[in-house]
Design a protein around this motif. Structure first.
Motif, PDB file in Angstrom:
ATOM      1  N   UNK A 278     155.687  60.839  84.345  1.00 26.49           N
ATOM      2  CA  UNK A 278     156.276  60.786  85.679  1.00 26.49           C
ATOM      3  C   UNK A 278     155.210  60.614  86.750  1.00 26.49           C
ATOM      4  N   UNK A 279     154.134  61.413  86.651  1.00 24.39           N
ATOM      5  CA  UNK A 279     153.165  61.493  87.756  1.00 24.39           C
ATOM      6  C   UNK A 279     151.994  60.522  87.609  1.00 24.39           C
ATOM      7  N   UNK A 280     152.058  59.639  86.618  1.00 26.84           N
ATOM      8  CA  UNK A 280     150.931  58.735  86.368  1.00 26.84           C
ATOM      9  C   UNK A 280     150.569  57.916  87.607  1.00 26.84           C
ATOM     10  N   UNK A 281     151.598  57.403  88.297  1.00 30.30           N
ATOM     11  CA  UNK A 281     151.353  56.629  89.522  1.00 30.30           C
ATOM     12  C   UNK A 281     151.623  57.532  90.732  1.00 30.30           C
ATOM     13  N   UNK A 282     150.636  58.341  91.058  1.00 28.53           N
ATOM     14  CA  UNK A 282     150.694  59.213  92.237  1.00 28.53           C
ATOM     15  C   UNK A 282     149.714  58.690  93.276  1.00 28.53           C
ATOM     16  N   UNK A 283     150.134  58.722  94.542  1.00 27.41           N
ATOM     17  CA  UNK A 283     149.264  58.239  95.619  1.00 27.41           C
ATOM     18  C   UNK A 283     148.198  59.289  95.909  1.00 27.41           C
ATOM     19  N   UNK A 284     146.931  58.866  95.947  1.00 25.85           N
ATOM     20  CA  UNK A 284     145.861  59.808  96.248  1.00 25.85           C
ATOM     21  C   UNK A 284     146.002  60.387  97.645  1.00 25.85           C
ATOM     22  N   UNK A 285     145.561  61.632  97.820  1.00 28.81           N
ATOM     23  CA  UNK A 285     145.681  62.278  99.131  1.00 28.81           C
ATOM     24  C   UNK A 285     144.918  61.482 100.188  1.00 28.81           C
ATOM     25  N   UNK A 286     143.649  61.146  99.878  1.00 25.74           N
ATOM     26  CA  UNK A 286     142.890  60.341 100.841  1.00 25.74           C
ATOM     27  C   UNK A 286     143.373  58.891 100.878  1.00 25.74           C
ATOM     28  N   UNK A 287     144.040  58.462  99.811  1.00 24.91           N
ATOM     29  CA  UNK A 287     144.569  57.092  99.759  1.00 24.91           C
ATOM     30  C   UNK A 287     145.670  56.872 100.792  1.00 24.91           C
ATOM     31  N   UNK A 288     146.234  57.959 101.305  1.00 28.04           N
ATOM     32  CA  UNK A 288     147.272  57.871 102.336  1.00 28.04           C
ATOM     33  C   UNK A 288     146.761  57.126 103.564  1.00 28.04           C
ATOM     34  N   UNK A 289     145.454  57.092 103.755  1.00 33.68           N
ATOM     35  CA  UNK A 289     144.878  56.387 104.908  1.00 33.68           C
ATOM     36  C   UNK A 289     145.055  54.871 104.824  1.00 33.68           C
ATOM     37  N   UNK A 290     145.564  54.369 103.691  1.00 32.30           N
ATOM     38  CA  UNK A 290     145.893  52.931 103.643  1.00 32.30           C
ATOM     39  C   UNK A 290     147.031  52.594 104.597  1.00 32.30           C
ATOM     40  N   UNK A 291     147.804  53.592 105.022  1.00 37.08           N
ATOM     41  CA  UNK A 291     148.828  53.341 106.030  1.00 37.08           C
ATOM     42  C   UNK A 291     148.209  52.764 107.294  1.00 37.08           C
ATOM     43  N   UNK A 292     146.940  53.095 107.522  1.00 39.37           N
ATOM     44  CA  UNK A 292     146.220  52.683 108.731  1.00 39.37           C
ATOM     45  C   UNK A 292     145.140  51.644 108.443  1.00 39.37           C
ATOM     46  N   UNK A 293     144.462  51.797 107.296  1.00 34.68           N
ATOM     47  CA  UNK A 293     143.367  50.897 106.909  1.00 34.68           C
ATOM     48  C   UNK A 293     143.705  50.327 105.536  1.00 34.68           C
ATOM     49  N   UNK A 294     144.141  49.082 105.446  1.00 33.18           N
ATOM     50  CA  UNK A 294     144.695  48.577 104.179  1.00 33.18           C
ATOM     51  C   UNK A 294     143.751  48.653 102.991  1.00 33.18           C
ATOM     52  N   UNK A 295     142.485  48.313 103.169  1.00 36.65           N
ATOM     53  CA  UNK A 295     141.542  48.321 102.044  1.00 36.65           C
ATOM     54  C   UNK A 295     140.768  49.628 101.942  1.00 36.65           C
ATOM     55  N   UNK A 296     141.402  50.722 102.333  1.00 36.32           N
ATOM     56  CA  UNK A 296     140.723  52.017 102.270  1.00 36.32           C
ATOM     57  C   UNK A 296     140.317  52.350 100.838  1.00 36.32           C
ATOM     58  N   UNK A 297     141.104  51.881  99.865  1.00 35.06           N
ATOM     59  CA  UNK A 297     140.770  52.106  98.459  1.00 35.06           C
ATOM     60  C   UNK A 297     140.559  50.801  97.699  1.00 35.06           C
ATOM     61  N   UNK A 298     140.256  49.748  98.430  1.00 37.58           N
ATOM     62  CA  UNK A 298     139.863  48.504  97.765  1.00 37.58           C
ATOM     63  C   UNK A 298     140.958  47.498  97.526  1.00 37.58           C
ATOM     64  N   UNK A 299     142.186  47.769  98.001  1.00 37.16           N
ATOM     65  CA  UNK A 299     143.260  46.790  97.814  1.00 37.16           C
ATOM     66  C   UNK A 299     143.992  46.991  96.504  1.00 37.16           C
ATOM     67  N   UNK A 300     144.155  45.926  95.737  1.00 32.32           N
ATOM     68  CA  UNK A 300     144.876  45.989  94.469  1.00 32.32           C
ATOM     69  C   UNK A 300     143.894  45.962  93.303  1.00 32.32           C
ATOM     70  N   UNK A 301     144.413  46.221  92.115  1.00 31.41           N
ATOM     71  CA  UNK A 301     143.589  46.146  90.909  1.00 31.41           C
ATOM     72  C   UNK A 301     143.051  44.737  90.712  1.00 31.41           C
ATOM     73  N   UNK A 302     143.826  43.759  91.159  1.00 29.92           N
ATOM     74  CA  UNK A 302     143.423  42.356  90.993  1.00 29.92           C
ATOM     75  C   UNK A 302     142.484  41.864  92.084  1.00 29.92           C
ATOM     76  N   UNK A 486     132.494  47.509  97.685  1.00 26.90           N
ATOM     77  CA  UNK A 486     133.643  48.349  98.033  1.00 26.90           C
ATOM     78  C   UNK A 486     133.424  49.021  99.395  1.00 26.90           C
ATOM     79  N   UNK A 487     132.213  49.459  99.652  1.00 28.74           N
ATOM     80  CA  UNK A 487     131.887  50.060 100.948  1.00 28.74           C
ATOM     81  C   UNK A 487     132.040  49.028 102.058  1.00 28.74           C
ATOM     82  N   UNK A 488     131.567  47.823 101.814  1.00 32.33           N
ATOM     83  CA  UNK A 488     131.680  46.754 102.817  1.00 32.33           C
ATOM     84  C   UNK A 488     133.140  46.406 103.098  1.00 32.33           C
ATOM     85  N   UNK A 489     133.942  46.439 102.055  1.00 29.43           N
ATOM     86  CA  UNK A 489     135.357  46.122 102.211  1.00 29.43           C
ATOM     87  C   UNK A 489     136.052  47.169 103.080  1.00 29.43           C
ATOM     88  N   UNK A 490     135.746  48.435 102.846  1.00 31.75           N
ATOM     89  CA  UNK A 490     136.319  49.500 103.664  1.00 31.75           C
ATOM     90  C   UNK A 490     135.862  49.381 105.113  1.00 31.75           C
TER      91      UNK A 490
END
Length: 828
Positions: A278-302, A486-490
């Motif tokens: 059930x919980x495999x796809x859980x949104x990270x707590x800090x990942x919530x900042x993608x609401x404001x900064x889209x590439x906060x966690x690097x975008x998509x797996x692809x 990844x840092x540059x992307x953020x």
């Protein structure tokens, strides 16, 4: 004059709808060039439904059972028709009309209706609707083929508009809108989104109830709720067939309670799906900042680093001739196994949301939206707040039937834009004092801009920028360059969001200074919001997601192994593909598949896969790897043999391996054992020789207790007619015999007959059907005819007529009311 104004207003609304259609078509313009969108889930769907579509094309009838996946399963959750709902044809037409642009149209139009129903000006409503419709998650799910989810979300919004209208005093029109939209939402058949919509409604009901008590309007509130409940009953009734069989089927799937005895106090078990699953796809707590900064966690797996990156430069230097390796490096560094992209709501929308928190008048609507936003975000964290999630899984009804907690962010994706534009409406209609607006604008800009500015200056503060898969996929000499990218992307996206926030704040401040008119303010906000979201959306759903039909169909070209197998014209046998056995439906397109891919497979078959088929498949792979392609290849593989696995594809461009040990469509047995429960049955199964011995649960003992088995037996049984939902056999034996049929047991629809007379059948060997057949020559038939489906369609028909009566009754009463009003005024 009034008529002229009325016609002008209708004309403007028509132009707005036309603009929404054109905007959607512009986003999906490759469709106008004759291309088709590539949707992985829809591609899989074609594989799942091939047998069903072929059967309908051949006979004109729809089957409610398919044998193309998992050795057989109901077609309810794959492809089924529900003619009892009168809205089904509208839904089908709308889906086919301008797919996939129709989904974006529905998003925008639904939110537009919602804002209008709340008294927001049409132009503000249009900007708000575009902001909602272009939020990244809503486009991403279209790209990956989650069409049912997209339509369910699209219809959820006007359904909520109907509720708010009804609670706001317009009971009948609100209830009708709610009933129609909710019926369509249920028809979309994504019950997880429906569940989240119900959470929204429950929260709204709680807040409204508190205010009703406080303002002594409990009777008025009760009347509105009563009418909405009636509408809900009608909407459920219109979809009763679909809902009833889904409920009935769910108890037999992986979402139901297993009969296997779990270890005492197993922390992973629930009354539904397993906790870890059930919980495999859980949104990270800090990942919530993608609401404001889209590439906060690097975008998509692809998402890869690109040719301007440090990673590419190092790869080019180190790996001569293999520069394209950079395409396989993922920029995503969150905690999910994989992702198709972030939930991004827009920098300016987030600015407006924070501003709305300051300026929107306190009331039930504001508290509902704030509460729902918080609930949505916290619940999306899933395994990162396992104490809370564990309680919800154990005590919140039905919550453990659904996976991927991150999906509940669709609530925040709805509530944040809604509160944002309600706040903007309060500002533009002068409900906020100038001094309060000035301070609120400063505070909201300071909060949102400082967050983005901080991460643009100090992006490394986020963490180590590593994902769990880096050690496995990225060599040591490359990892530092990947982290740097990844840092540059953020940093880049943080700066980007800061710029949009600043532009949005400047525009609002110019309006505050009366340097901008309201019309120009809305145009500029609309353009900036659209550009912001459009650019991010195109990272995940763009021209690369489309291709011409001919290329799209190439996925289903027969390979050498498929062609060889299809030369076998026997009525029914199964095929095992060793490539993506249980993660793809490609094999199901051509053959009756041992495996397949679906989120709601039968629970017993899933347990057979985990405890028997997977081990047997691993043994088979080892033997093939050792080039042991002899008659003994399938020895000691009882699960595959009893499922009539006649061919195995180990290389699609080589001859398939034929299994001479496959037991056929049905066979007589001389012996059986009674087992106490499912745990004993699956445990004993590994030592079973299904050719000679059957395992029968003690619950079915009455069917075999009087049978007299002996070794002096002669007889045959043969499948003579096959349809997905109908099987016919002819048996000949010199005495009464126990027969095992290599068909999946499902009691909620399969009926059995001998010589046209109903007879019982029962389960054996954990998943198969069994029957006691008398001596002599007999015709045996199995027909799939679930009573729940046909009863449900009758209820759906009746409920549809109730909706029609309600609509015409309301229109007639409105016509009479207005006619009386005209007469009254003419007398005056």
């Amino acid at each position: 004059m009034k008529k002229l104004i009325k016609y002008k207003s209708v004309g403007v609304q028509f132009l707005i709808i036309l603009f929404i259609i054109l905007l959607s078509l512009v986003y999906f313009y490759p469709v106008l060039e004759g291309k088709r969108i590539i949707q992985d889930d829809i591609t899989e769907h074609k594989g799942r439904t091939k047998e069903l579509r072929d059967y309908q094309a051949e006979t004109g009838e729809r089957s409610l059972w398919t044998n193309s996946m998992f050795s057989g399963m109901p077609a309810y959750m794959i492809s089924a028709s529900y003619p009892g709902n009168i809205l089904a044809k509208f839904q089908g037409f709308f889906r086919r009309m301008l797919h996939p642009a129709s989904m974006l149209m529905l998003y925008i139009l639904g939110f537009y209706i919602l804002l209008l129903s709340l008294g927001v000006n049409k132009w503000q409503s249009l900007v708000g609707a575009i902001a909602y419709g272009l939020s990244s998650y809503l486009l991403i799910i279209i790209g990956v083929g989650h069409n049912t989810k997209a339509y369910a979300l699209g219809y959820m919004v006007p359904a909520l508009a109907g509720v708010l209208l009804s609670l706001g005093g317009k009971r009948i029109p609100g209830a009708i809108l709610f009933t129609v939209a909710f019926s369509l939402q249920l028809m979309a058949n994504h019950l997880q989104i429906t569940y989240y919509a119900l959470i929204l409604l429950v929260l709204l009901g709680i807040v409204k109830l508190v205010y009703a008590f406080r303002e002594k309007e409990i009777i008025t509130f009760g009347k509105s709720i009563g009418i909405l409940v009636l509408g809900c009953v009608v909407a459920i009734g219109m979809n009763f067939s679909k809902l009833y069989i889904a409920w009935e089927y769910s108890k037999e799937t992986t979402r139901g309670q297993s009969e296997l005895v779990s270890p005492i106090n197993d922390p992973n078990s629930t009354s539904g799906l397993g906790r870890n699953y059930i919980v495999q796809w859980s949104y990270g707590i800090d990942e919530t900042l993608t609401l404001l900064i889209p590439n906060f966690k690097g975008g998509s797996t692809a998402t890869n680093p690109g040719v301007e990156s440090e990673s590419y430069k190092l790869i080019k230097k180190k790996s001569r001739g293999n520069e394209t390796y950079y395409k396989f490096i993922s920029m995503y560094h969150g905690k999910k196994p994989s992702t198709s992209g972030p939930v991004y709501l827009g920098a300016i929308v987030m600015l407006l949301f924070v501003l709305a928190l300051f300026v929107t008048k306190k009331g039930p609507l504001k508290w509902w939206l704030i509460m729902a936003t918080i609930v949505s975000i916290v619940m999306a964290w899933g395994r990162h707040v396992m104490g809370l999630t564990g309680l919800l899984l154990d005590y919140l009804p039905l919550y453990n039937k659904f996976r991927a907690p991150e999906m509940i962010l669709v609530i925040a994706g709805f509530t944040i834009p809604l509160l944002s534009f309600l706040g903007l409406n309060a500002i533009l209609t002068k409900q906020v004092s100038r001094e309060k607006l000035r301070k609120s604008l400063i505070y909201s800009f300071a909060i949102t801009a400082s967050i983005t500015l901080f991460f643009s200056l100090f992006p490394a503060s986020v963490g180590d920028f590593k994902s769990d898969s880096d050690a496995r996929l990225i060599p040591d000499w490359l990892i530092d360059a990947v982290i740097s990218d990844r840092i540059s992307m953020l940093r880049s996206d943080a700066v980007r969001s800061f710029i949009f926030i600043s532009l949005g704040a400047i525009i609002l401040y110019l309006w505050y200074l009366e340097r901008l008119r309201t019309t120009m303010l809305l145009i500029l906000l609309g353009v900036l919001i659209s550009v912001d979201l459009w650019q991010v959306d195109k990272r995940y759903l763009n021209n690369d997601n489309f291709e011409f039909k001919q290329k799209n169909e190439a996925t289903w070209e027969e390979r050498f192994a498929d062609k060889e197998i299809l030369k076998d014209k026997d009525l029914s046998y199964r095929v095992l593909s060793l490539d993506q056995t249980f993660t793809s439906a490609r094999n199901a397109y051509f053959h009756k598949d041992i495996g397949g891919y679906h989120a709601a497979s039968l629970r017993r078959y899933d347990e057979l896969i985990r405890f028997r088929l997977n081990p047997e498949i691993n043994i088979l792979k080892q033997r093939i790897a050792l080039d042991r392609l002899s008659d003994s290849l399938f020895n000691d593989l009882p699960g595959l043999n009893m499922l009539n696995t006649r061919y195995v594809i180990y290389d699609p461009e080589k001859l398939p391996v034929a299994n001479k040990n496959a037991l056929g469509n049905a066979w007589f047995l001389p012996l059986y054992f009674i087992v106490e429960n499912a745990t004993e049955e699956i445990t004993v199964f590994k030592a079973l020789d299904p050719k000679y011995v059957a395992l029968i649960d003690k619950r079915f003992e009455e069917f075999v207790k009087d049978i007299k088995l002996n070794t002096g037996f002669r007889g045959t049984i043969k499948l003579t007619e096959y349809h997905p939902d109908y099987l016919k056999y002819v048996s000949l034996s010199n005495n009464e015999r126990l027969v095992i049929f290599s068909e999946i047991y499902y009691a909620k629809g399969w009926k059995s007959y001998i010589d046209g007379k109903p007879v019982p059948h029962f389960r054996a060997n954990y998943v198969l059907r069994a029957m006691v057949v008398p001596e002599g020559r007999h015709t045996i038939e199995f027909k799939f005819s679930p009573e729940s489906y046909y009863l449900g369609n009758k209820i759906s028909h009746a409920s549809s007529y109730l909706l029609i009566l309600a609509i015409f009754g309301y229109l007639f009463s409105e016509f009479r009311r207005r006619k009386r009003g005209v007469r009254y005024h003419s007398k005056q």
